[in-house]
Design a protein around this motif. Sequence first.
Motif, PDB file in Angstrom:
ATOM      1  N   LYS A 107       0.858  -1.137   0.144  1.00  0.00           N
ATOM      2  CA  LYS A 107      -0.041  -0.214  -0.049  1.00  0.00           C
ATOM      3  C   LYS A 107       0.746   1.125   0.151  1.00  0.00           C
ATOM      4  O   LYS A 107       0.418   2.301   0.014  1.00  0.00           O
ATOM      5  N   LYS A 108       2.226   1.076   0.042  1.00  0.00           N
ATOM      6  CA  LYS A 108       3.002   2.218  -0.231  1.00  0.00           C
ATOM      7  C   LYS A 108       2.899   3.072  -1.369  1.00  0.00           C
ATOM      8  O   LYS A 108       2.899   2.384  -2.298  1.00  0.00           O
ATOM      9  N   PHE A 156       9.713 -11.824   2.865  1.00  0.00           N
ATOM     10  CA  PHE A 156       8.423 -12.479   2.940  1.00  0.00           C
ATOM     11  C   PHE A 156       7.259 -11.156   3.300  1.00  0.00           C
ATOM     12  O   PHE A 156       7.591 -10.255   3.790  1.00  0.00           O
ATOM     13  N   GLY A 157       6.289 -11.937   2.814  1.00  0.00           N
ATOM     14  CA  GLY A 157       4.917 -10.686   3.281  1.00  0.00           C
ATOM     15  C   GLY A 157       5.020  -9.652   2.668  1.00  0.00           C
ATOM     16  O   GLY A 157       5.473  -9.409   1.757  1.00  0.00           O
ATOM     17  N   SER A 158       4.623  -8.447   3.661  1.00  0.00           N
ATOM     18  CA  SER A 158       4.401  -7.134   3.658  1.00  0.00           C
ATOM     19  C   SER A 158       5.969  -6.782   3.100  1.00  0.00           C
ATOM     20  O   SER A 158       6.136  -5.670   2.611  1.00  0.00           O
ATOM     21  N   VAL A 159       6.875  -7.048   3.788  1.00  0.00           N
ATOM     22  CA  VAL A 159       8.381  -6.722   3.353  1.00  0.00           C
ATOM     23  C   VAL A 159       8.547  -6.969   2.099  1.00  0.00           C
ATOM     24  O   VAL A 159       9.107  -6.202   1.412  1.00  0.00           O
ATOM     25  N   LYS A 204       7.469  -2.922  -4.534  1.00  0.00           N
ATOM     26  CA  LYS A 204       6.867  -1.753  -5.016  1.00  0.00           C
ATOM     27  C   LYS A 204       7.806  -0.483  -5.175  1.00  0.00           C
ATOM     28  O   LYS A 204       7.680   0.453  -5.824  1.00  0.00           O
ATOM     29  N   SER A 205       8.888  -0.865  -4.357  1.00  0.00           N
ATOM     30  CA  SER A 205      10.184   0.103  -4.547  1.00  0.00           C
ATOM     31  C   SER A 205      10.831   0.078  -5.699  1.00  0.00           C
ATOM     32  O   SER A 205      12.036   0.926  -5.854  1.00  0.00           O
TER      33      SER A 205
END
Length: 329
Positions: free
Chosen positions: A165-166, A226-229, A235-236
């Motif tokens: 969501k970033k 993993f996951g949100s990381v 995204k970056s």
Amino acid sequence: MYKILIATDSFDQVNGVSTTYRNILKYSRKKTYIIHPGLFKWKSVSIYPEVQMCKEPLKAYKKIKEINPTHIHIGTEGPIGLAARIYCKLNKVPYTTGYHTKFPEYLWKLAHIPLFITYSYLKVFHNDSKAILVPSQSCKEELNKKGFNQVFVWTRGVSKNLISKKPYRKSKTPKIIYVGRVSKEKNLEVLCELQDKFEITIVGEGPLLYKLKSKFPKVNFLGYRFGSVLADTYKSHDVFCFPSKTDTFGIVMIEALANGLPVAAFKVTGPKDIVEEGKTGYLGDNLEDNIRKCLKLNRKSIASNINQQWSWTKCIDILHSHLLNEVKK
């Protein structure tokens, strides 16, 4: 009442096969059991260290008998899968099989085992199943040409926690990312050779990791995420690069697309089934050109389109439809 069993030689590893079956267990509304090497004694194989080879197939067979499933999906062709297939044959239990990996091509590249030997084994292993489920249309076509029967396309999904969501911020120097196994068959040197032209990040581990680290000092090797990381890492970056020529699909590509990253890859099975040329990425023989063209694509459009196409619910529906005789016309 249905009692479904999944038999797989890959479940605890970080790969597309494990991801698929973990999500089926997570989202399935039907009672589902699983048999995998982590439940028994196992050993790794030198040419493919991440694979767990079950040393106790007889115990696996007995465990299947104890569960007494009404239907079995055999996910892989190793000792666990073989034990499940023998059980199905002896007890007349209906079963489907999954074809996830081009192991004949992998084994040729890693150990020079002739293709005809491994494909002959796979043909015997799969051809009596109710359905051979494959992750892409081009994979289905390849197997049909090799004489495999009852082959059907089986879609995949993206978990919500893998969508960041970033906000996205474009980089001055294009940031290119690869996520997956760091090994010979993934063809990563072709990407790493572009270290002077782009900022390259490799997420994952494998037997080729230390060799690539020493040979390409400008490449950023992050290990596993993993996951949100992992979602935020996707995204970056500006472009996802998938240089492999031997994968049947590549779940990491749809994870990247779900985060708005265009995909640069070769025009082979996997990428050509996922990437919409000129809209969600570019495919071709020149990886650098594909990356540069990807930088011009609209990220918001990529993310919105891909999230409508792929879901684990649809994946499970396809599995159940073939396994439980509920094929929708």
